[in-house]
Design a protein around this motif. Structure first.
Motif, PDB file in Angstrom:
ATOM      1  N   ASP A  85     -24.292  32.197  55.435  1.00 35.62           N
ATOM      2  CA  ASP A  85     -25.652  31.888  55.862  1.00 35.62           C
ATOM      3  C   ASP A  85     -25.675  30.861  57.002  1.00 35.62           C
ATOM      4  O   ASP A  85     -26.526  30.942  57.898  1.00 35.62           O
ATOM      5  CB  ASP A  85     -26.461  31.361  54.668  1.00 35.62           C
ATOM      6  CG  ASP A  85     -27.917  31.150  55.008  1.00 35.62           C
ATOM      7  OD1 ASP A  85     -28.570  32.124  55.417  1.00 35.62           O
ATOM      8  OD2 ASP A  85     -28.401  30.004  54.870  1.00 35.62           O
ATOM      9  N   LYS A  86     -24.746  29.918  56.959  1.00 35.69           N
ATOM     10  CA  LYS A  86     -24.699  28.874  57.998  1.00 35.69           C
ATOM     11  C   LYS A  86     -23.753  29.226  59.146  1.00 35.69           C
ATOM     12  O   LYS A  86     -23.423  28.370  59.971  1.00 35.69           O
ATOM     13  CB  LYS A  86     -24.264  27.548  57.372  1.00 35.69           C
ATOM     14  CG  LYS A  86     -25.290  26.983  56.395  1.00 35.69           C
ATOM     15  CD  LYS A  86     -24.868  25.613  55.886  1.00 35.69           C
ATOM     16  CE  LYS A  86     -25.935  25.008  54.990  1.00 35.69           C
ATOM     17  NZ  LYS A  86     -25.556  23.656  54.518  1.00 35.69           N
ATOM     18  N   ASN A  87     -23.286  30.478  59.149  1.00 33.45           N
ATOM     19  CA  ASN A  87     -22.386  30.964  60.204  1.00 33.45           C
ATOM     20  C   ASN A  87     -21.067  30.179  60.264  1.00 33.45           C
ATOM     21  O   ASN A  87     -20.418  30.126  61.310  1.00 33.45           O
ATOM     22  CB  ASN A  87     -23.072  30.895  61.583  1.00 33.45           C
ATOM     23  CG  ASN A  87     -24.252  31.846  61.659  1.00 33.45           C
ATOM     24  OD1 ASN A  87     -24.181  32.982  61.180  1.00 33.45           O
ATOM     25  ND2 ASN A  87     -25.347  31.378  62.250  1.00 33.45           N
ATOM     26  N   GLU A  88     -20.675  29.581  59.143  1.00 33.53           N
ATOM     27  CA  GLU A  88     -19.425  28.827  59.124  1.00 33.53           C
ATOM     28  C   GLU A  88     -18.213  29.735  59.020  1.00 33.53           C
ATOM     29  O   GLU A  88     -17.104  29.347  59.399  1.00 33.53           O
ATOM     30  CB  GLU A  88     -19.432  27.817  57.968  1.00 33.53           C
ATOM     31  CG  GLU A  88     -20.467  26.709  58.147  1.00 33.53           C
ATOM     32  CD  GLU A  88     -20.403  25.688  57.027  1.00 33.53           C
ATOM     33  OE1 GLU A  88     -19.286  25.364  56.585  1.00 33.53           O
ATOM     34  OE2 GLU A  88     -21.467  25.216  56.593  1.00 33.53           O
ATOM     35  N   LEU A  89     -18.404  30.949  58.513  1.00 38.09           N
ATOM     36  CA  LEU A  89     -17.282  31.886  58.448  1.00 38.09           C
ATOM     37  C   LEU A  89     -16.839  32.318  59.838  1.00 38.09           C
ATOM     38  O   LEU A  89     -15.673  32.688  60.039  1.00 38.09           O
ATOM     39  CB  LEU A  89     -17.665  33.115  57.605  1.00 38.09           C
ATOM     40  CG  LEU A  89     -17.784  32.901  56.083  1.00 38.09           C
ATOM     41  CD1 LEU A  89     -18.175  34.209  55.410  1.00 38.09           C
ATOM     42  CD2 LEU A  89     -16.467  32.389  55.496  1.00 38.09           C
ATOM     43  N   VAL A  90     -17.769  32.265  60.783  1.00 35.23           N
ATOM     44  CA  VAL A  90     -17.435  32.646  62.166  1.00 35.23           C
ATOM     45  C   VAL A  90     -16.330  31.739  62.712  1.00 35.23           C
ATOM     46  O   VAL A  90     -15.510  32.161  63.535  1.00 35.23           O
ATOM     47  CB  VAL A  90     -18.692  32.575  63.054  1.00 35.23           C
ATOM     48  CG1 VAL A  90     -18.345  32.891  64.503  1.00 35.23           C
ATOM     49  CG2 VAL A  90     -19.768  33.523  62.532  1.00 35.23           C
ATOM     50  N   ILE A  91     -16.302  30.484  62.241  1.00 32.87           N
ATOM     51  CA  ILE A  91     -15.263  29.541  62.693  1.00 32.87           C
ATOM     52  C   ILE A  91     -13.880  30.087  62.373  1.00 32.87           C
ATOM     53  O   ILE A  91     -12.949  30.002  63.184  1.00 32.87           O
ATOM     54  CB  ILE A  91     -15.466  28.163  62.023  1.00 32.87           C
ATOM     55  CG1 ILE A  91     -16.824  27.577  62.420  1.00 32.87           C
ATOM     56  CG2 ILE A  91     -14.335  27.212  62.376  1.00 32.87           C
ATOM     57  CD1 ILE A  91     -17.162  26.295  61.697  1.00 32.87           C
ATOM     58  N   PHE A  92     -13.740  30.673  61.172  1.00 32.02           N
ATOM     59  CA  PHE A  92     -12.441  31.235  60.772  1.00 32.02           C
ATOM     60  C   PHE A  92     -12.060  32.384  61.705  1.00 32.02           C
ATOM     61  O   PHE A  92     -10.909  32.464  62.170  1.00 32.02           O
ATOM     62  CB  PHE A  92     -12.510  31.733  59.322  1.00 32.02           C
ATOM     63  CG  PHE A  92     -12.613  30.643  58.306  1.00 32.02           C
ATOM     64  CD1 PHE A  92     -11.470  30.121  57.703  1.00 32.02           C
ATOM     65  CD2 PHE A  92     -13.843  30.119  57.942  1.00 32.02           C
ATOM     66  CE1 PHE A  92     -11.558  29.116  56.762  1.00 32.02           C
ATOM     67  CE2 PHE A  92     -13.945  29.113  56.988  1.00 32.02           C
ATOM     68  CZ  PHE A  92     -12.793  28.606  56.399  1.00 32.02           C
ATOM     69  N   TRP A  93     -13.018  33.274  61.969  1.00 29.81           N
ATOM     70  CA  TRP A  93     -12.702  34.449  62.789  1.00 29.81           C
ATOM     71  C   TRP A  93     -12.428  34.023  64.236  1.00 29.81           C
ATOM     72  O   TRP A  93     -11.532  34.576  64.884  1.00 29.81           O
ATOM     73  CB  TRP A  93     -13.830  35.473  62.752  1.00 29.81           C
ATOM     74  CG  TRP A  93     -14.506  35.679  61.420  1.00 29.81           C
ATOM     75  CD1 TRP A  93     -15.815  35.951  61.209  1.00 29.81           C
ATOM     76  CD2 TRP A  93     -13.914  35.663  60.110  1.00 29.81           C
ATOM     77  NE1 TRP A  93     -16.094  36.096  59.878  1.00 29.81           N
ATOM     78  CE2 TRP A  93     -14.941  35.925  59.171  1.00 29.81           C
ATOM     79  CE3 TRP A  93     -12.617  35.450  59.631  1.00 29.81           C
ATOM     80  CZ2 TRP A  93     -14.730  35.976  57.796  1.00 29.81           C
ATOM     81  CZ3 TRP A  93     -12.397  35.492  58.251  1.00 29.81           C
ATOM     82  CH2 TRP A  93     -13.423  35.753  57.356  1.00 29.81           C
ATOM     83  N   ASN A  94     -13.163  33.009  64.736  1.00 30.29           N
ATOM     84  CA  ASN A  94     -12.952  32.537  66.107  1.00 30.29           C
ATOM     85  C   ASN A  94     -11.591  31.881  66.299  1.00 30.29           C
ATOM     86  O   ASN A  94     -11.071  31.854  67.417  1.00 30.29           O
ATOM     87  CB  ASN A  94     -14.054  31.547  66.513  1.00 30.29           C
ATOM     88  CG  ASN A  94     -15.396  32.240  66.710  1.00 30.29           C
ATOM     89  OD1 ASN A  94     -15.451  33.463  66.871  1.00 30.29           O
ATOM     90  ND2 ASN A  94     -16.484  31.470  66.684  1.00 30.29           N
ATOM     91  N   TYR A  95     -11.054  31.296  65.238  1.00 31.49           N
ATOM     92  CA  TYR A  95      -9.716  30.689  65.333  1.00 31.49           C
ATOM     93  C   TYR A  95      -8.605  31.694  65.045  1.00 31.49           C
ATOM     94  O   TYR A  95      -7.450  31.318  64.831  1.00 31.49           O
ATOM     95  CB  TYR A  95      -9.602  29.501  64.377  1.00 31.49           C
ATOM     96  CG  TYR A  95     -10.096  28.214  64.993  1.00 31.49           C
ATOM     97  CD1 TYR A  95      -9.270  27.440  65.803  1.00 31.49           C
ATOM     98  CD2 TYR A  95     -11.407  27.788  64.781  1.00 31.49           C
ATOM     99  CE1 TYR A  95      -9.733  26.265  66.377  1.00 31.49           C
ATOM    100  CE2 TYR A  95     -11.878  26.615  65.349  1.00 31.49           C
ATOM    101  CZ  TYR A  95     -11.036  25.852  66.148  1.00 31.49           C
ATOM    102  OH  TYR A  95     -11.496  24.683  66.722  1.00 31.49           O
ATOM    103  N   GLY A  96      -8.957  32.950  65.079  1.00 31.87           N
ATOM    104  CA  GLY A  96      -7.950  34.000  64.946  1.00 31.87           C
ATOM    105  C   GLY A  96      -7.447  34.218  63.538  1.00 31.87           C
ATOM    106  O   GLY A  96      -6.369  34.801  63.337  1.00 31.87           O
TER     107      GLY A  96
END
Length: 381
Positions: A85-96
């Protein structure tokens, strides 16, 4: 420290802290409600406040064990939905960080919870249950007198009925009647003008004055009078509380018992024969297997309970069906917990009939892991 380690550390701390908060919050609420019901130990059963307090406190580990699976699923689901919901999972995907690496992280984290649950179920809970019941068994009815009411037949103790006319200010029981049916094929009836409880060392004794005893055995009846005699009440505590339950036996005892019974051949003569301890007999073998299953096999479902919430990340929150997808995952997880808790009903007294249910956690793990790998289109070399 690399950024990947930092974000994984934060994720693990969030999961653990919220899990502990959920586990203890729910368990404490249940414990308080249960403790209120246990007040009968004082008001009706005649046990002391400290016996009641120790008994209720030692019941807490069992509550933790029962809430443990639900708390895990609820915590992991909540944390993943919060991150999504807070788009924090995107951080994992952005760091490969590939999603299957994300999955493997949760599988590794689940091992920590698995070990703790194994210790809780196989060591802490049975020890606490046995200890809590022992406080009542060994209380020696210190508060037995509070159970006795004048002009009422008291039969709380197995094979014993007590009646008396009046309780004096000094505690003496006037015109007391006792009927003891514990004798094989017979009974004993005792009348006395006065009965009083006295301490003899660490034990309480019921002393009777000016009375007589009738002994009945088959068709014979004998009578003798006495000026003073002691009535044995040392067995009363044992008869108030049933024998040690299977869930109170240690895991080591149950494993040894199961091993012994497996080596012996079941016959009509030894079906009820007792071996290592009271519950170690062919008649109770199914319950022994069920208890071992709950302690040693059910904890392995924890890995699956970590993997089910990961189904949430198989869809993006941008998709229209994401809300329905979340709902399906939560319902599936709840149904899985219900199945997991009820699975012990499939355990039988024949060990060969139990192999499939024993390996089910492994089969579920393979199935879920294979599904997630295929879903994320990631193949290990």
């Amino acid at each position: 420290i690399s950024m990947k380690k930092i974000i994984f550390r934060k994720l693990s701390l969030d999961c653990i802290s919220f899990f502990l908060l959920s586990l203890f919050s729910i368990s404490i609420i249940i414990w308080v409600l249960q403790a209120v019901n246990y007040l009968d130990f004082i008001t009706e059963d005649g046990h002391g406040f400290f016996v009641y307090l120790k008994y209720t406190l030692l019941s807490f580990p069992k509550i933790l064990g029962r809430i443990f699976p639900f708390a895990i699923f609820f915590s992991i689901t909540y944390i993943l939905l919060k991150y999504e919901d807070k788009n924090e999972l995107v951080i994992f995907w952005n760091y490969g960080i590939h999603k299957i690496i994300f999955v493997n992280f949760f599988i590794k984290l689940s091992i920590l919870f698995l070990v703790f649950n194994l210790i809780l179920n196989s060591v802490i809970v049975p020890t606490a249950l046995n200890k809590s019941r022992s406080y009542i068994r060994t209380s020696n009815l210190d508060f037995f007198e509070s159970m006795l009411k004048p002009r009422k037949f008291i039969d709380m103790v197995k094979n014993l009925t007590i009646f008396f006319d009046e309780k004096k200010a000094n505690g003496d029981l006037k015109n007391i009647f006792l009927k003891n049916k514990s004798k094989d094929g017979g009974y004993q009836i005792t009348f006395a003008k006065i009965g009083k409880f006295e301490m003899r060392g660490s034990k309480k004794v019921l002393v009777l004055y000016d009375g007589k005893t009738l002994d009945g055995n088959n068709e014979t009846l004998s009578e003798f009078k006495f000026q003073k005699t002691d009535f044995n009440i040392s067995y009363m505590g044992e008869n108030l509380i049933s024998v040690q339950k299977t869930q109170e036996n240690s895991t080591k005892q149950l494993v040894k018992c199961a091993s012994i019974l497996q080596k012996k051949k079941l016959t009509s003569e030894n079906y009820r024969k007792i071996y290592l301890f009271t519950n170690c007999k062919f008649e109770n073998l199914e319950n022994i297997y069920k208890e071992l299953y709950r302690r040693l096999i059910l904890p392995f479902y924890i890995i699956i309970l970590f993997m089910i919430p990961l189904l949430i990340i198989t869809k993006s929150k941008e998709e229209e069906s994401f809300k329905f997808h979340k709902f399906k995952v939560i319902i599936f997880g709840i149904l899985f917990i219900v199945f997991m808790e009820a699975s012990s009903i499939f355990i039988k007294s024949d060990l060969a009939d139990n192999y499939l249910i024993i390996i089910l956690p492994l089969l579920f793990y393979i199935l879920f892991h294979f599904y997630l790998v295929r879903k994320f289109k990631y193949y290990t070399s």
